[in-house]
Design a protein around this motif. Structure first.
Motif, PDB file in Angstrom:
ATOM      1  N   GLY A 206       0.924  -1.102   0.062  1.00 53.75           N
ATOM      2  CA  GLY A 206      -0.122   0.369   0.075  1.00 53.75           C
ATOM      3  C   GLY A 206       1.499   1.447  -0.052  1.00 53.75           C
ATOM      4  N   ILE A 207       2.102   1.550   0.739  1.00 55.01           N
ATOM      5  CA  ILE A 207       2.917   2.335   0.882  1.00 55.01           C
ATOM      6  C   ILE A 207       3.467   2.727  -0.402  1.00 55.01           C
ATOM      7  N   LEU A 208       4.091   1.473  -0.935  1.00 57.18           N
ATOM      8  CA  LEU A 208       4.163   1.557  -2.595  1.00 57.18           C
ATOM      9  C   LEU A 208       3.696   2.131  -3.386  1.00 57.18           C
ATOM     10  N   ILE A 209       1.965   1.467  -3.354  1.00 59.79           N
ATOM     11  CA  ILE A 209       1.693   1.749  -3.903  1.00 59.79           C
ATOM     12  C   ILE A 209       1.089   3.740  -3.896  1.00 59.79           C
ATOM     13  N   PHE A 210       0.364   3.693  -3.041  1.00 59.09           N
ATOM     14  CA  PHE A 210       0.712   5.362  -2.881  1.00 59.09           C
ATOM     15  C   PHE A 210       1.620   6.299  -2.908  1.00 59.09           C
ATOM     16  N   LEU A 211       2.731   5.702  -2.939  1.00 53.52           N
ATOM     17  CA  LEU A 211       4.039   6.655  -3.277  1.00 53.52           C
ATOM     18  C   LEU A 211       4.054   6.946  -5.061  1.00 53.52           C
ATOM     19  N   ASN A 212       3.401   5.812  -5.911  1.00 51.72           N
ATOM     20  CA  ASN A 212       3.977   6.338  -6.678  1.00 51.72           C
ATOM     21  C   ASN A 212       2.679   6.951  -7.660  1.00 51.72           C
ATOM     22  N   TYR A 213       1.598   6.710  -6.989  1.00 51.05           N
ATOM     23  CA  TYR A 213       0.302   7.638  -7.024  1.00 51.05           C
ATOM     24  C   TYR A 213       0.120   8.906  -6.888  1.00 51.05           C
ATOM     25  N   LEU A 214       1.638   9.792  -6.005  1.00 45.07           N
ATOM     26  CA  LEU A 214       1.669  10.610  -6.134  1.00 45.07           C
ATOM     27  C   LEU A 214       1.632  11.835  -6.861  1.00 45.07           C
ATOM     28  N   TYR A 215       2.622  11.007  -7.997  1.00 46.64           N
ATOM     29  CA  TYR A 215       2.745  11.766  -9.168  1.00 46.64           C
ATOM     30  C   TYR A 215       1.677  12.347  -9.828  1.00 46.64           C
ATOM     31  N   TYR A 216       0.888  11.332  -9.934  1.00 44.65           N
ATOM     32  CA  TYR A 216      -0.859  11.856 -10.484  1.00 44.65           C
ATOM     33  C   TYR A 216      -1.578  12.725  -9.477  1.00 44.65           C
ATOM     34  N   SER A 217      -0.929  12.854  -8.288  1.00 42.53           N
ATOM     35  CA  SER A 217      -2.056  13.439  -7.240  1.00 42.53           C
ATOM     36  C   SER A 217      -1.563  14.795  -7.495  1.00 42.53           C
ATOM     37  N   LYS A 218      -3.079  15.961  -6.317  1.00 41.29           N
ATOM     38  CA  LYS A 218      -1.951  16.788  -5.399  1.00 41.29           C
ATOM     39  C   LYS A 218      -1.106  16.727  -4.524  1.00 41.29           C
ATOM     40  N   HIS A 219      -1.622  15.341  -4.244  1.00 40.37           N
ATOM     41  CA  HIS A 219      -0.305  14.870  -2.578  1.00 40.37           C
ATOM     42  C   HIS A 219       0.815  15.427  -3.703  1.00 40.37           C
ATOM     43  N   LEU A 220       1.320  15.200  -4.380  1.00 39.97           N
ATOM     44  CA  LEU A 220       2.908  15.560  -5.226  1.00 39.97           C
ATOM     45  C   LEU A 220       3.692  16.648  -3.854  1.00 39.97           C
ATOM     46  N   HIS A 221       2.582  17.773  -3.583  1.00 41.51           N
ATOM     47  CA  HIS A 221       3.097  18.535  -2.590  1.00 41.51           C
ATOM     48  C   HIS A 221       3.973  17.915  -1.563  1.00 41.51           C
TER      49      HIS A 221
END
Length: 440
Positions: free
Chosen positions: A222-237
């Motif tokens: 889940g952490i690895l998926i979340f890490l890679n979702y960052l690029y596509y998300s506002k959470h890149l901040h």
């Protein structure tokens, strides 16, 4: 069998980190599409900005309720993931709670992680309610319709699931420790999991071991998926807030930079001894484009701003133009810039690293002239942004393009510029009457 588990873990970890690295490389390429700008001056002030604003969250607490909860989520999520180091070592070498040798300090760490996990869960639930139940104005805006609204909720669900898995992993581990199962060494303090572990009572040891391993694997994946979702998300901040605050403009907010090419022309006009041909020889034969009509015309810091935007809406909620019903939303300016930059990125990827003109631009296709001219240039959006983003700088550069490249200023502005040209003042008075303007 354990050996195969370690290999499988290494493969999963390599794939997760490798894909993240590819996205970081693409992100850097996209930001570098912007024009050059020097932001290396005054490093002391820049480090102070980064430490106080990005790390210290100093601008977040101007709105104390959301600010304090954000700090809880931020601190909790970062500190809890320190445990990732232990998980990685355990996964690669087949150990279990490898840092247990730290004794009392390890118990303190695990106990602190658990308390923080609960605080994060509480804060995230409150954030979800503010968006979906209370529907605060800045979260109910049409700016967020579609993917942005669902993205915000996906992030919240991710955090709820990851924190829950962390607590369930610890609770099952604690139950197995208490049962004396081999490999589950007695280590750590579990102030929260202690109350969760009874849910496993009545199950046999093998079932609880299977559950503990399932929670462990789901947590790390889940952490690895979340890490890679960052690029596509506002959470890149989470990552970009630090360089964004470091490279932010240090000038006074009311100061607007001058175009070098225009400044040079004015200096030539004002200096009777200047050689215009020498100046022309020292510059490119083709003059630079005035202002910006597309993302490649903006500077790289403005593109970094676009990727850093967390879509919190503080800028828009403080914008006087937006408050009076104008179409302008500073948040939308940043979201549109990022969306256009991503469109350009896909174009480059599809054409083997080369951008092929697509008859689109940031101006008109994403941002309208109505939005641009609604801005009062008051800097409220810049002041409110918790990570020092400047929507105003993009608005001003696009206005420059409209005025200097397309002569498309509003009628009132054209009248003012004509009066300055003819009368030396913004008002339509004869220059012979200048002394009459002087107040008694």
């Amino acid at each position: 069998m354990a050996y195969l588990d370690n290999i499988f873990f290494a493969v999963v970890l390599a794939l997760g980190v490798g894909y993240f690295a590819l996205n970081v490389k693409k992100l850097m390429r996209n930001i570098k599409l912007g024009q050059a700008v020097n932001r290396t001056d005054n490093p002391k002030a820049r480090w102070n900005n980064m430490l106080m604003i990005a790390l210290g969250q100093s601008k977040m607490v101007k709105r104390p309720v959301s600010g304090i909860m954000h700090i809880l989520v931020y601190v909790g999520f970062v500190i809890i993931n320190i445990e990732m180091l232990e998980i990685v070592i355990d996964g690669l070498f087949g150990t279990h709670r490898v840092f247990a040798f730290m004794g009392g300090f390890y118990s303190f760490l695990i106990g602190s992680f658990e308390v923080l996990a609960v605080l994060v869960l509480v804060a995230v639930v409150v954030f979800w309610a503010r968006r979906n139940v209370l529907k605060l104005g800045r979260f109910a805006s049409t700016d967020l319709n579609g993917k942005p609204r669902s993205d915000a909720n996906i992030i919240l669900y991710f955090e709820i699931v990851l924190m829950s898995l962390f607590l369930l992993m610890n609770a099952s581990d604690f139950w197995l420790q208490q049962a004396g199962v081999s490999h589950y060494v007695s280590a750590g303090s579990f102030p929260v999991s202690h109350f969760i572990s009874p849910i496993f009572d009545g199950l046999n040891e093998g079932t609880v071991v299977l559950l503990e391993r399932t929670f462990w694997w789901m947590h790390i994946v889940g952490i690895l998926i979340f890490l890679n979702y960052l690029y596509y998300s506002k959470h890149l901040h989470i990552l970009l807030a630090f360089p964004n605050t470091y490279y932010a403009d240090l000038n006074a907010k009311g100061k607007i930079d001058n175009l070098e090419s225009v400044t040079r022309e004015v200096q030539l006009m004002m200096d009777p001894n200047a050689d215009p041909f020498a100046a022309q020889a020292s510059t490119d034969a083709v003059p630079a484009k005035f202002g910006a009509s597309d993302v490649m015309d903006l500077n790289w810091v403005q593109l970094l701003n676009a990727y850093t935007c967390t879509e919190c809406g503080r800028c828009t909620s403080s914008c006087p133009a937006n408050q009076t019903g104008k179409k302008l939303s500073p948040r939308k300016i940043m979201m549109d810039t990022r969306d256009r930059l991503e469109e350009v990125s896909r174009n480059i990827d599809a054409n083997k690293g080369v951008f092929i003109p697509d008859n689109k631009s940031l101006l008109n296709d994403y941002i309208t002239t109505e939005e641009l001219w609604a801005c009062t240039s008051c800097n409220a959006c810049v002041e409110e942004c918790p990570v020092n983003i400047s929507p105003l700088s993009i608005i001003m550069d696009m206005r420059r393009y409209l005025v200097m490249e397309q002569s498309a200023a509003p009628q009132s502005l054209n009248a003012m510029m004509t009066n300055i040209e003819n009368n030396g003042a913004p008002w339509q008075y004869n220059q012979m009457d200048r002394l009459n303007w002087k107040s008694e």
